[in-house]
Design a protein around this motif. Structure first.
Motif, PDB file in Angstrom:
ATOM      1  N   GLU A  55       0.811  -1.217   0.000  1.00 48.20           N
ATOM      2  CA  GLU A  55       0.000   0.000   0.000  1.00 48.20           C
ATOM      3  C   GLU A  55       0.845   1.267   0.000  1.00 48.20           C
ATOM      4  O   GLU A  55       0.435   2.294  -0.487  1.00 48.20           O
ATOM      5  CB  GLU A  55      -0.955   0.010   1.194  1.00 48.20           C
ATOM      6  CG  GLU A  55      -2.063  -1.013   1.087  1.00 48.20           C
ATOM      7  CD  GLU A  55      -2.945  -0.803  -0.131  1.00 48.20           C
ATOM      8  OE1 GLU A  55      -3.300   0.353  -0.440  1.00 48.20           O
ATOM      9  OE2 GLU A  55      -3.263  -1.802  -0.795  1.00 48.20           O
ATOM     10  N   GLU A  56       2.055   1.191   0.556  1.00 51.98           N
ATOM     11  CA  GLU A  56       2.888   2.382   0.629  1.00 51.98           C
ATOM     12  C   GLU A  56       3.652   2.654  -0.671  1.00 51.98           C
ATOM     13  O   GLU A  56       4.490   3.529  -0.722  1.00 51.98           O
ATOM     14  CB  GLU A  56       3.864   2.296   1.807  1.00 51.98           C
ATOM     15  CG  GLU A  56       4.933   1.228   1.686  1.00 51.98           C
ATOM     16  CD  GLU A  56       4.495  -0.122   2.236  1.00 51.98           C
ATOM     17  OE1 GLU A  56       5.325  -1.040   2.210  1.00 51.98           O
ATOM     18  OE2 GLU A  56       3.357  -0.299   2.669  1.00 51.98           O
ATOM     19  N   TYR A  57       3.361   1.909  -1.735  1.00 52.40           N
ATOM     20  CA  TYR A  57       4.018   2.143  -3.021  1.00 52.40           C
ATOM     21  C   TYR A  57       3.806   3.597  -3.400  1.00 52.40           C
ATOM     22  O   TYR A  57       2.679   4.092  -3.433  1.00 52.40           O
ATOM     23  CB  TYR A  57       3.447   1.196  -4.082  1.00 52.40           C
ATOM     24  CG  TYR A  57       4.207   1.243  -5.383  1.00 52.40           C
ATOM     25  CD1 TYR A  57       5.480   0.704  -5.476  1.00 52.40           C
ATOM     26  CD2 TYR A  57       3.661   1.836  -6.499  1.00 52.40           C
ATOM     27  CE1 TYR A  57       6.181   0.749  -6.662  1.00 52.40           C
ATOM     28  CE2 TYR A  57       4.356   1.886  -7.695  1.00 52.40           C
ATOM     29  CZ  TYR A  57       5.619   1.349  -7.771  1.00 52.40           C
ATOM     30  OH  TYR A  57       6.313   1.398  -8.949  1.00 52.40           O
ATOM     31  N   PRO A  58       4.881   4.334  -3.688  1.00 51.90           N
ATOM     32  CA  PRO A  58       4.775   5.793  -3.802  1.00 51.90           C
ATOM     33  C   PRO A  58       4.205   6.349  -5.095  1.00 51.90           C
ATOM     34  O   PRO A  58       3.913   7.530  -5.170  1.00 51.90           O
ATOM     35  CB  PRO A  58       6.226   6.248  -3.644  1.00 51.90           C
ATOM     36  CG  PRO A  58       7.028   5.107  -4.161  1.00 51.90           C
ATOM     37  CD  PRO A  58       6.251   3.868  -3.776  1.00 51.90           C
TER      38      PRO A  58
END
Length: 78
Positions: A55-58
């Motif tokens: 989910e933290e993929y930028p």
């Protein structure tokens, strides 16, 4: 001699003790490493196309496409 720029990433992964993704171009240049590092088995991992990202993929999908197109224009991707 006998090395190419594409050998840098797999060599860096191995030197850091990380698994080398099987889809990378290049090879692990063990001849550049200490005897201890060169003698470690090369661990590989397979990354599936379209594999879900944390989910933290930028980057959004549009940003990722723009980055890929920029890299393609520079000759880093085919």
């Amino acid at each position: 001699q006998g090395l190419d720029i594409v050998d840098v990433l797999p060599t860096a992964f191995h030197a850091a003790g990380l698994a080398v993704p099987t889809g990378l171009d290049g090879r692990v240049a063990t001849e550049l490493m200490s005897a201890a590092a060169a003698s470690r088995p090369i661990i590989t991992t397979t990354v599936q196309e379209g594999e879900s990202r944390p989910e933290e993929y930028p980057f959004s999908p549009d940003e990722e496409r723009a980055i890929e197109e920029s890299l393609r224009g520079l000759g880093y991707l085919e």
